[in-house]
Each structure stands twice: as C-alpha cells, then as structure tokens.
Design a protein around this motif. Structure first.
Motif, PDB file in Angstrom:
ATOM      1  N   ASP A 175      22.609  35.594 -43.738  1.00 17.42           N
ATOM      2  CA  ASP A 175      22.417  36.791 -42.930  1.00 17.42           C
ATOM      3  C   ASP A 175      21.563  37.847 -43.621  1.00 17.42           C
ATOM      4  O   ASP A 175      20.659  38.438 -43.015  1.00 17.42           O
ATOM      5  CB  ASP A 175      23.774  37.405 -42.568  1.00 17.42           C
ATOM      6  N   ALA A 176      21.858  38.112 -44.887  1.00 16.29           N
ATOM      7  CA  ALA A 176      21.141  39.173 -45.596  1.00 16.29           C
ATOM      8  C   ALA A 176      19.651  38.871 -45.685  1.00 16.29           C
ATOM      9  O   ALA A 176      18.808  39.759 -45.478  1.00 16.29           O
ATOM     10  CB  ALA A 176      21.729  39.360 -46.984  1.00 16.29           C
ATOM     11  N   ASP A 177      19.312  37.610 -45.957  1.00 14.56           N
ATOM     12  CA  ASP A 177      17.898  37.233 -46.065  1.00 14.56           C
ATOM     13  C   ASP A 177      17.219  37.242 -44.701  1.00 14.56           C
ATOM     14  O   ASP A 177      16.030  37.577 -44.583  1.00 14.56           O
ATOM     15  CB  ASP A 177      17.773  35.853 -46.708  1.00 14.56           C
ATOM     16  N   LEU A 178      17.960  36.860 -43.652  1.00 10.71           N
ATOM     17  CA  LEU A 178      17.404  36.907 -42.306  1.00 10.71           C
ATOM     18  C   LEU A 178      17.015  38.328 -41.923  1.00 10.71           C
ATOM     19  O   LEU A 178      15.905  38.595 -41.473  1.00 10.71           O
ATOM     20  CB  LEU A 178      18.415  36.360 -41.299  1.00 10.71           C
ATOM     21  N   ARG A 179      17.940  39.253 -42.109  1.00 13.69           N
ATOM     22  CA  ARG A 179      17.683  40.640 -41.727  1.00 13.69           C
ATOM     23  C   ARG A 179      16.554  41.233 -42.578  1.00 13.69           C
ATOM     24  O   ARG A 179      15.721  41.991 -42.078  1.00 13.69           O
ATOM     25  CB  ARG A 179      18.949  41.477 -41.857  1.00 13.69           C
ATOM     26  N   LYS A 180      16.533  40.867 -43.831  1.00  5.40           N
ATOM     27  CA  LYS A 180      15.484  41.365 -44.711  1.00  5.40           C
ATOM     28  C   LYS A 180      14.113  40.836 -44.290  1.00  5.40           C
ATOM     29  O   LYS A 180      13.092  41.517 -44.473  1.00  5.40           O
ATOM     30  CB  LYS A 180      15.782  40.954 -46.156  1.00  5.40           C
ATOM     31  N   SER A 181      14.086  39.634 -43.712  1.00  7.23           N
ATOM     32  CA  SER A 181      12.826  39.028 -43.288  1.00  7.23           C
ATOM     33  C   SER A 181      12.206  39.759 -42.114  1.00  7.23           C
ATOM     34  O   SER A 181      10.977  39.801 -41.988  1.00  7.23           O
ATOM     35  CB  SER A 181      13.054  37.559 -42.915  1.00  7.23           C
ATOM     36  N   PHE A 182      13.020  40.332 -41.224  1.00  6.67           N
ATOM     37  CA  PHE A 182      12.490  41.005 -40.045  1.00  6.67           C
ATOM     38  C   PHE A 182      11.602  42.183 -40.446  1.00  6.67           C
ATOM     39  O   PHE A 182      11.790  42.784 -41.513  1.00  6.67           O
ATOM     40  CB  PHE A 182      13.623  41.529 -39.160  1.00  6.67           C
ATOM     41  N   GLN A 184      10.239  46.001 -40.467  1.00  7.56           N
ATOM     42  CA  GLN A 184      11.036  47.218 -40.574  1.00  7.56           C
ATOM     43  C   GLN A 184      11.396  47.761 -39.189  1.00  7.56           C
ATOM     44  O   GLN A 184      12.538  48.186 -38.949  1.00  7.56           O
ATOM     45  CB  GLN A 184      10.270  48.278 -41.377  1.00  7.56           C
ATOM     46  N   THR A 185      10.434  47.736 -38.276  1.00  4.07           N
ATOM     47  CA  THR A 185      10.700  48.225 -36.919  1.00  4.07           C
ATOM     48  C   THR A 185      11.743  47.360 -36.220  1.00  4.07           C
ATOM     49  O   THR A 185      12.667  47.876 -35.572  1.00  4.07           O
ATOM     50  CB  THR A 185       9.401  48.237 -36.101  1.00  4.07           C
ATOM     51  N   TRP A 186      11.613  46.039 -36.327  1.00  2.24           N
ATOM     52  CA  TRP A 186      12.552  45.136 -35.674  1.00  2.24           C
ATOM     53  C   TRP A 186      13.957  45.340 -36.236  1.00  2.24           C
ATOM     54  O   TRP A 186      14.944  45.385 -35.486  1.00  2.24           O
ATOM     55  CB  TRP A 186      12.108  43.689 -35.874  1.00  2.24           C
ATOM     56  N   ARG A 187      14.051  45.479 -37.551  1.00  3.89           N
ATOM     57  CA  ARG A 187      15.349  45.683 -38.196  1.00  3.89           C
ATOM     58  C   ARG A 187      15.983  47.005 -37.776  1.00  3.89           C
ATOM     59  O   ARG A 187      17.186  47.095 -37.544  1.00  3.89           O
ATOM     60  CB  ARG A 187      15.164  45.608 -39.708  1.00  3.89           C
ATOM     61  N   ARG A 188      15.158  48.024 -37.623  1.00  5.94           N
ATOM     62  CA  ARG A 188      15.678  49.334 -37.206  1.00  5.94           C
ATOM     63  C   ARG A 188      16.233  49.262 -35.781  1.00  5.94           C
ATOM     64  O   ARG A 188      17.298  49.825 -35.495  1.00  5.94           O
ATOM     65  CB  ARG A 188      14.567  50.382 -37.292  1.00  5.94           C
ATOM     66  N   LEU A 317       5.028  41.449 -26.015  1.00  6.71           N
ATOM     67  CA  LEU A 317       5.729  40.255 -26.482  1.00  6.71           C
ATOM     68  C   LEU A 317       5.254  39.862 -27.877  1.00  6.71           C
ATOM     69  O   LEU A 317       6.053  39.431 -28.712  1.00  6.71           O
ATOM     70  CB  LEU A 317       5.489  39.093 -25.510  1.00  6.71           C
ATOM     71  N   HIS A 318       3.958  40.008 -28.121  1.00  8.65           N
ATOM     72  CA  HIS A 318       3.426  39.700 -29.458  1.00  8.65           C
ATOM     73  C   HIS A 318       4.102  40.560 -30.519  1.00  8.65           C
ATOM     74  O   HIS A 318       4.525  40.057 -31.572  1.00  8.65           O
ATOM     75  CB  HIS A 318       1.917  39.918 -29.472  1.00  8.65           C
ATOM     76  N   GLN A 319       4.238  41.841 -30.266  1.00  5.82           N
ATOM     77  CA  GLN A 319       4.836  42.740 -31.250  1.00  5.82           C
ATOM     78  C   GLN A 319       6.308  42.416 -31.468  1.00  5.82           C
ATOM     79  O   GLN A 319       6.794  42.401 -32.608  1.00  5.82           O
ATOM     80  CB  GLN A 319       4.649  44.182 -30.797  1.00  5.82           C
ATOM     81  N   PHE A 320       7.035  42.166 -30.366  1.00  5.19           N
ATOM     82  CA  PHE A 320       8.451  41.851 -30.468  1.00  5.19           C
ATOM     83  C   PHE A 320       8.677  40.560 -31.257  1.00  5.19           C
ATOM     84  O   PHE A 320       9.506  40.502 -32.173  1.00  5.19           O
ATOM     85  CB  PHE A 320       9.054  41.732 -29.068  1.00  5.19           C
ATOM     86  N   LYS A 321       7.915  39.518 -30.930  1.00  3.22           N
ATOM     87  CA  LYS A 321       8.107  38.224 -31.575  1.00  3.22           C
ATOM     88  C   LYS A 321       7.604  38.227 -33.017  1.00  3.22           C
ATOM     89  O   LYS A 321       8.202  37.591 -33.890  1.00  3.22           O
ATOM     90  CB  LYS A 321       7.430  37.126 -30.757  1.00  3.22           C
ATOM     91  N   THR A 322       6.514  38.953 -33.272  1.00  2.45           N
ATOM     92  CA  THR A 322       6.010  39.039 -34.642  1.00  2.45           C
ATOM     93  C   THR A 322       7.035  39.693 -35.555  1.00  2.45           C
ATOM     94  O   THR A 322       7.252  39.253 -36.689  1.00  2.45           O
ATOM     95  CB  THR A 322       4.691  39.837 -34.679  1.00  2.45           C
ATOM     96  N   GLY A 323       7.682  40.735 -35.067  1.00  3.82           N
ATOM     97  CA  GLY A 323       8.702  41.404 -35.862  1.00  3.82           C
ATOM     98  C   GLY A 323       9.887  40.513 -36.151  1.00  3.82           C
ATOM     99  O   GLY A 323      10.487  40.575 -37.234  1.00  3.82           O
ATOM    100  N   MET A 324      10.247  39.667 -35.201  1.00  3.60           N
ATOM    101  CA  MET A 324      11.370  38.756 -35.400  1.00  3.60           C
ATOM    102  C   MET A 324      11.007  37.616 -36.343  1.00  3.60           C
ATOM    103  O   MET A 324      11.821  37.186 -37.159  1.00  3.60           O
ATOM    104  CB  MET A 324      11.823  38.196 -34.046  1.00  3.60           C
TER     105      MET A 324
END
Length: 389
Positions: A175-182, A184-188, A317-324
């Motif tokens: 979990d920690a590495d997954l969230r860190k991978s996102f 900054q905007t997606w994580r926020r 969609l590009h921005q949303f998916k890129t952040g993920m």
C-alpha cells in the motif's frame, strides 16, 4: 500451463508445423465454448479473444479458435476471426491481441509466440490465400518484442490507432509504495476521498442491473460518444469464473455513487467500464474506487498489471490515468496493425478493406465531433516514430 486431452479437440482442423524457430507445434480448432473454458487459465487471456465476447461484438464474422500444443501440453492459442469482404471478393483472417501464451514463464516464451504466428501464416496466408492481420497488445516493456518479431517475419505495418496510448498500473506493490507511486495531485485527491465517508465493496453478478442504471445516467449526463463494446455486457456476465468480470461499487450512505467492471483473468487485469452519478466528482469517488480496485486485484488475483485502457482523445482522462499510473506504472502505445499476405490479390483487397474501414471510422468520429450535444476529443492524435520503420 494447461494440459488438454486430445479428444477435446475438433479433429477436423488439425495440423503440425515446424517454423523457422525450429519449434514443433500442433494446432487444432476447438468449439467456442470449449475455447473459453481452456483459455481461462492462460497468462495472456483477454476479453477480445473470448468467443462469448467476439461472437456478440462482431456477429458478421466467423470464429476459428485455435489451440497450439507442444508434446501434448497447451502452450497458447489464438481466436481467428474470418471477415468476409464486400461483393464476395474474398475473406481475411483477423487476430486481435494474440497469439496468447498459456504461460509467460517458460524460457522460450518469445520463440513460442513466433512459432504460433508461423502456424497462422502457413494456414491462413499460404494455404488459404487470405491476408492475415494481427493487432498486438501494448507491451509493458519499453520495446514491444512481439511487434519486432512479426516485422522480422515479414509482416507489413498497417493501420494505427488515433490515440494508441494504454495506461498500466503496476499491481504487486504494498500500500505505501502504491500511494507513493501516484502523482502528487492524484494522491491529494485520494486523501480527500478517504475522508468523504465512502464505502467500497465487491458486488455479486446479479447486481449488474444497478450498474447499467448508473452507466446509462452517466452517458446521458456527460454526452460522451460511446464506441465501446457495451453491448457484450450480458454475455460477459453470463460467463463462469475466471472469465466473468468483477463488479465493484462505491457508495455514500445508502446511495451508490460509482461503479466499475474489471476483467481480472490472467496477468493483465483490464478496466472495462466505469460509471458515476453527479455526486461522485465532488466526493472524488473515482479515486477511491480505483484505489480499492487496485488493492483488490493485487490481493485476489495473479495480475501483474491493471490496464486502464485508452482515452479516446480526452485530455481529462489522460490526466486522471497518468496520475494513477504514477512512477511505478507505464504508458505504452498499441502498435500498428501488422499484415501478411502471400497472394497479391489477398494483399490488394485486404489493404483496400482496411483503408475503407479507417475512412469510415474517421468519418464517424468527425460527425460525432460536429454534434454539439456530444463531448469532443481535445487531445492531439499521436504518431509513434518507433513504429514507422
């Protein structure tokens, strides 16, 4: 890998081929229902290669499901679609997202894929005088080895997608590495969703009507032109495990605000359809939904990647998916269609058929763009130089 008894095959279509790779493969055609049961254990299984999907999505073509085996063990397969051409001018063989490997872990996996392709070339291009057309998956690796190998076999580069990018999230991370991978905007946004009182759950197949209601309301509200294979939904949900898609929902209190259907067999899970109501956006329900889908796939499947699909040209969609996708995932293009024909006539009419199809699809998208009631793509189409050679 899978081992299948000889009497489960349709003996009317059987052949043995030794290609340039030196690998001896037996190829046999099976019935559609048997095919779907066999490929459920494949590492590279995908919905487009399922008979239940293809027979609904493309009812005007015939299906020829071919299993390849080596020494009695199934090593892969391909669902070949035989497309009749206009005016009775001939037929062409179309293979989408295949050949598929039963196991990607065997030492000669790449050579096996080439050997299966050689079998297809011998059968459809050389013996039956058809153009053989192959569309490969976007590969997580930087170099699409399958595309390179088929070009070396003599396949010619054909049509390309306007928006070929595919967005792939790496699944096997804590979990920690997954969230860190996102990003900054997606994580926020995910952090805000975590505080919105949302609940995630895996639904039963019988709850599909609730998803349909949510999807219909969303498409009407957003006015996106729908070029998806949504009409195959009932056929997909009627399948047995592991091919039946998983259904997930997010709710706030008693109200369902978001849902998703995800194909989860094999090593590549695929996001098929999503739906939200008008409360989902301020709640960041999409972020919450995908976060928990990623975790569920990691913990309950053998998936290595979560393929989010493309964008159809929409920058949001590009921005949303890129952040993920973030730092750990990858964005890779679907390579161009690859075509092989030994007959000049097959090459001529096959190429003409693709040209007319591309013209039709571009015209349809242009008309959609002129309709004021429909959302308009706002991304610039891509040209991938690495595939121009």
């Amino acid at each position: 890998m899978s081992v299948i008894a000889e009497d489960s095959y349709d003996q009317s279509r059987a052949a043995s081929t030794v290609g340039a790779s030196g690998i001896v493969l037996a190829s046999k055609q099976v019935a559609g229902a048997d095919w779907d049961a066999i490929i459920g254990s494949f590492d590279e299984v995908c919905q487009e290669q399922m008979h239940a999907f293809a027979s609904t999505r493309w009812p005007g073509v015939s299906q020829e499901p071919l299993i390849f085996s080596r020494g009695g063990t199934v090593v892969g397969g391909a669902l070949v679609m035989i497309q009749p051409l206009p005016l009775g001018l001939g037929k062409m063989a179309v293979v989408k997202w295949a050949p598929m490997l039963a196991s990607r872990k065997v030492a000669d996996a790449d050579a096996l894929r080439v050997a299966m392709t050689e079998c297809l070339v011998k059968d459809y291009a050389e013996t039956r005088n058809m153009m053989l057309s192959v569309l490969l998956h976007a590969a997580p690796e930087e170099i699409n080895a399958g595309y390179v190998a088929l070009r070396q076999l003599g396949f010619a580069r054909g049509s390309t997608l306007l928006f070929p990018n595919r967005y792939m999230v790496k699944l096997q991370l804590p979990d920690a590495d997954l969230r860190k991978s996102f990003s900054q905007t997606w994580r926020r946004q995910l952090n805000k969703a975590d505080k919105a009182g949302l609940e995630f759950w895996r639904a039963e197949p019988g709850e599909i009507e609730a998803f349909k209601t949510l999807y219909a309301a969303m498409t009407e509200r957003k006015q996106f032109p729908d070029h998806s294979a949504y009409e195959t939904l009932n056929a997909l949900m009627a399948l047995d495990e592991p091919l039946r898609p998983e259904l997930f929902f997010v709710r706030q209190g008693d109200e369902t605000v978001a849902g998703a259907l995800v194909f989860k067999a094999g090593e590549r899970a695929v996001y098929l359809y999503g739906a939200t109501n008008d409360k989902a956006l301020p709640l960041r329900a999409g972020y919450f939904l995908h976060w928990h889908v990623i975790r569920w796939l990691r913990d309950n499947t053998r998936g290595q990647w979560y393929d989010l699909g493309g964008t159809d040209g929409f920058q949001g969609l590009h921005q949303f998916k890129t952040g993920m996708v973030g730092d750990a995932g990858v964005i890779r293009p679907v390579p161009p269609v690859l075509n092989y024909a030994t007959s000049p006539w097959a090459k001529l009419i096959g190429t003409a058929a693709f040209t007319l199809r591309d013209l039709y699809q571009h015209t349809r998208r242009h008309i959609d763009g002129l309709r004021s009631s429909k959302a308009k793509p706002d991304q610039t189409p891509h040209i991938w130089d690495e595939y121009l050679k």
